[in-house]
Design a protein around this motif. Structure first.
Motif, PDB file in Angstrom:
ATOM      1  N   PHE A 290      -2.203  -4.135  10.938  1.00 32.10           N
ATOM      2  CA  PHE A 290      -2.109  -4.607   9.534  1.00 32.10           C
ATOM      3  C   PHE A 290      -2.845  -6.119   9.437  1.00 32.10           C
ATOM      4  CE2 PHE A 290       0.258  -7.035   6.205  1.00 32.10           C
ATOM      5  CZ  PHE A 290      -0.212  -6.442   5.199  1.00 32.10           C
ATOM      6  N   ILE A 291      -2.616  -6.749  10.061  1.00 30.34           N
ATOM      7  CA  ILE A 291      -3.309  -8.112  10.294  1.00 30.34           C
ATOM      8  C   ILE A 291      -4.635  -7.950  10.428  1.00 30.34           C
ATOM      9  CG2 ILE A 291      -3.573 -10.403  11.454  1.00 30.34           C
ATOM     10  CD1 ILE A 291      -0.550 -10.017  11.895  1.00 30.34           C
ATOM     11  N   ARG A 292      -5.247  -7.098  11.319  1.00 34.68           N
ATOM     12  CA  ARG A 292      -6.751  -6.824  11.346  1.00 34.68           C
ATOM     13  C   ARG A 292      -7.228  -6.434  10.134  1.00 34.68           C
ATOM     14  NH1 ARG A 292      -6.268  -4.676  17.351  1.00 34.68           N
ATOM     15  NH2 ARG A 292      -6.739  -6.502  18.572  1.00 34.68           N
ATOM     16  N   ALA A 293      -6.618  -5.628   9.536  1.00 35.41           N
ATOM     17  CA  ALA A 293      -7.160  -5.010   8.197  1.00 35.41           C
ATOM     18  C   ALA A 293      -7.357  -6.075   7.035  1.00 35.41           C
ATOM     19  CB  ALA A 293      -6.175  -3.841   7.777  1.00 35.41           C
ATOM     20  N   LEU A 294      -6.374  -7.013   7.212  1.00 35.27           N
ATOM     21  CA  LEU A 294      -6.180  -8.206   6.405  1.00 35.27           C
ATOM     22  C   LEU A 294      -7.455  -9.153   6.603  1.00 35.27           C
ATOM     23  CD1 LEU A 294      -2.552  -9.493   6.112  1.00 35.27           C
ATOM     24  CD2 LEU A 294      -3.837  -7.915   4.322  1.00 35.27           C
ATOM     25  N   ALA A 295      -7.788  -9.261   7.771  1.00 41.41           N
ATOM     26  CA  ALA A 295      -9.013 -10.222   8.469  1.00 41.41           C
ATOM     27  C   ALA A 295     -10.246  -9.466   7.744  1.00 41.41           C
ATOM     28  CB  ALA A 295      -9.097 -10.224   9.842  1.00 41.41           C
ATOM     29  N   GLU A 296     -10.214  -8.227   7.887  1.00 39.87           N
ATOM     30  CA  GLU A 296     -11.518  -7.241   7.565  1.00 39.87           C
ATOM     31  C   GLU A 296     -11.515  -7.307   5.791  1.00 39.87           C
ATOM     32  OE1 GLU A 296     -11.606  -3.294   8.745  1.00 39.87           O
ATOM     33  OE2 GLU A 296     -11.206  -3.900  10.807  1.00 39.87           O
ATOM     34  N   LEU A 297     -10.512  -7.415   5.175  1.00 38.41           N
ATOM     35  CA  LEU A 297     -10.407  -7.661   3.802  1.00 38.41           C
ATOM     36  C   LEU A 297     -11.051  -8.936   3.363  1.00 38.41           C
ATOM     37  CD1 LEU A 297      -7.058  -6.200   2.329  1.00 38.41           C
ATOM     38  CD2 LEU A 297      -9.486  -5.505   1.417  1.00 38.41           C
ATOM     39  N   LEU A 298     -10.552 -10.109   4.056  1.00 39.05           N
ATOM     40  CA  LEU A 298     -11.078 -11.345   3.824  1.00 39.05           C
ATOM     41  C   LEU A 298     -12.699 -11.372   4.086  1.00 39.05           C
ATOM     42  CD1 LEU A 298      -9.018 -13.967   5.943  1.00 39.05           C
ATOM     43  CD2 LEU A 298      -9.121 -13.582   3.578  1.00 39.05           C
ATOM     44  N   ARG A 299     -13.076 -10.804   5.040  1.00 39.07           N
ATOM     45  CA  ARG A 299     -14.463 -10.763   5.469  1.00 39.07           C
ATOM     46  C   ARG A 299     -15.297 -10.016   4.445  1.00 39.07           C
ATOM     47  NH1 ARG A 299     -14.827  -8.142  10.315  1.00 39.07           N
ATOM     48  NH2 ARG A 299     -15.373  -6.312   9.186  1.00 39.07           N
TER      49      ARG A 299
ATOM     50  N   GLU B  12      17.223  -5.964   6.516  1.00 39.07           N
ATOM     51  CA  GLU B  12      17.944  -7.332   6.283  1.00 39.07           C
ATOM     52  C   GLU B  12      17.407  -8.271   7.478  1.00 39.07           C
ATOM     53  OE1 GLU B  12      22.187  -7.743   6.509  1.00 39.07           O
ATOM     54  OE2 GLU B  12      22.156  -6.338   5.220  1.00 39.07           O
ATOM     55  N   ASP B  13      17.128  -7.803   8.752  1.00 41.24           N
ATOM     56  CA  ASP B  13      16.739  -8.422   9.858  1.00 41.24           C
ATOM     57  C   ASP B  13      15.194  -8.645  10.338  1.00 41.24           C
ATOM     58  OD1 ASP B  13      19.327  -9.542  10.101  1.00 41.24           O
ATOM     59  OD2 ASP B  13      19.881  -7.666  11.596  1.00 41.24           O
ATOM     60  N   SER B  14      14.538  -7.806   9.658  1.00 35.85           N
ATOM     61  CA  SER B  14      13.052  -7.887   9.917  1.00 35.85           C
ATOM     62  C   SER B  14      12.121  -8.018   8.910  1.00 35.85           C
ATOM     63  CB  SER B  14      12.724  -6.264  10.536  1.00 35.85           C
ATOM     64  OG  SER B  14      11.898  -6.070  10.916  1.00 35.85           O
ATOM     65  N   LYS B  15      11.562  -9.078   8.988  1.00 35.43           N
ATOM     66  CA  LYS B  15      10.495  -9.402   7.826  1.00 35.43           C
ATOM     67  C   LYS B  15       9.085  -9.816   8.588  1.00 35.43           C
ATOM     68  CE  LYS B  15      13.732 -11.640   4.772  1.00 35.43           C
ATOM     69  NZ  LYS B  15      14.357 -12.681   4.198  1.00 35.43           N
ATOM     70  N   LEU B  16       8.078  -9.797   7.804  1.00 34.62           N
ATOM     71  CA  LEU B  16       6.676 -10.085   8.405  1.00 34.62           C
ATOM     72  C   LEU B  16       6.039 -10.831   7.316  1.00 34.62           C
ATOM     73  CD1 LEU B  16       4.154  -9.789  10.220  1.00 34.62           C
ATOM     74  CD2 LEU B  16       3.633  -7.650   8.848  1.00 34.62           C
ATOM     75  N   ASN B  17       5.823 -12.204   7.731  1.00 33.99           N
ATOM     76  CA  ASN B  17       5.092 -13.172   6.646  1.00 33.99           C
ATOM     77  C   ASN B  17       3.753 -13.437   7.306  1.00 33.99           C
ATOM     78  OD1 ASN B  17       7.345 -13.218   5.090  1.00 33.99           O
ATOM     79  ND2 ASN B  17       8.038 -15.107   6.054  1.00 33.99           N
ATOM     80  N   VAL B  18       2.684 -12.933   6.608  1.00 34.49           N
ATOM     81  CA  VAL B  18       1.237 -13.400   7.107  1.00 34.49           C
ATOM     82  C   VAL B  18       0.610 -14.009   6.273  1.00 34.49           C
ATOM     83  CG1 VAL B  18      -0.636 -12.190   7.958  1.00 34.49           C
ATOM     84  CG2 VAL B  18       1.414 -11.045   8.423  1.00 34.49           C
TER      85      VAL B  18
END
Length: 168
Positions: free
Chosen positions: A12-21, A36-42
């Motif tokens: 997912f993070i790699r896909a975001l980096a590609e979107l930036l570029r 409740e216990d699982s979040k991802l902030n990027v």
């Protein structure tokens, strides 16, 4: 998180980096709640590439006041070496904006500005303020020198990486 979700997160993070570029963006921020216990902030950011002036077909731009010179220089884009020298973002002494916000040249309205053209500054000395999200961020001189150009007006909006001041 399990190994599987970690691998998904990396993809997912790699896909975001590609979107930036691919979309010439400088920043993306995503918050996901998996439970409740699982979040991802990027937050993915990148420094924009140096501005390359393409030749433009336009009439010569007459001389203007120094505050408007950066726009006039980038708009003219003539074929000789003078416009490239006028581009303040490529100057070795440029102080770029570290964030998007509003520039203030003095600590409070009605007071003297932090610096003027000709002011001697020391490394770490506050040269202006950029307000972002109601927070006043003091911008410090990156090195000792003399202010040769102030490229922004008090109260004007600035983008990330925009040239603010030139210190030689």
């Amino acid at each position: 998180m399990t190994q599987t979700s970690h691998g998904d997160d990396v993809a997912f993070i790699r896909a975001l980096a590609e979107l930036l570029r691919d979309n010439d963006l400088t920043e993306l921020e995503v918050k996901r709640d998996y439970g409740e216990d699982s979040k991802l902030n990027v937050r993915v950011t990148r420094t924009p590439p140096a501005v390359v002036q393409a030749p433009a077909v336009s009439a010569p731009v007459p001389a203007v006041a120094p505050a408007a010179a950066p726009q006039a220089a980038s708009a003219s884009g003539g074929g000789d070496a003078a416009p490239a020298a006028e581009d303040p973002s490529s100057h070795p002494g440029v102080v770029p904006s570290p964030m998007v916000g509003t520039v203030y040249l003095q600590p409070e309205p009605g007071t003297d500005p932090f610096v003027r053209v000709g002011s001697k500054v020391s490394k770490g000395q506050t040269i202006l303020i950029v307000e972002a999200m109601k927070t006043m961020n003091q911008i410090a001189a990156p090195h000792d020198g003399t202010v040769t150009r102030v490229l922004v007006e008090d109260g004007s909006p600035v983008e990330y990486g925009a040239p603010l001041v030139i210190i030689e």
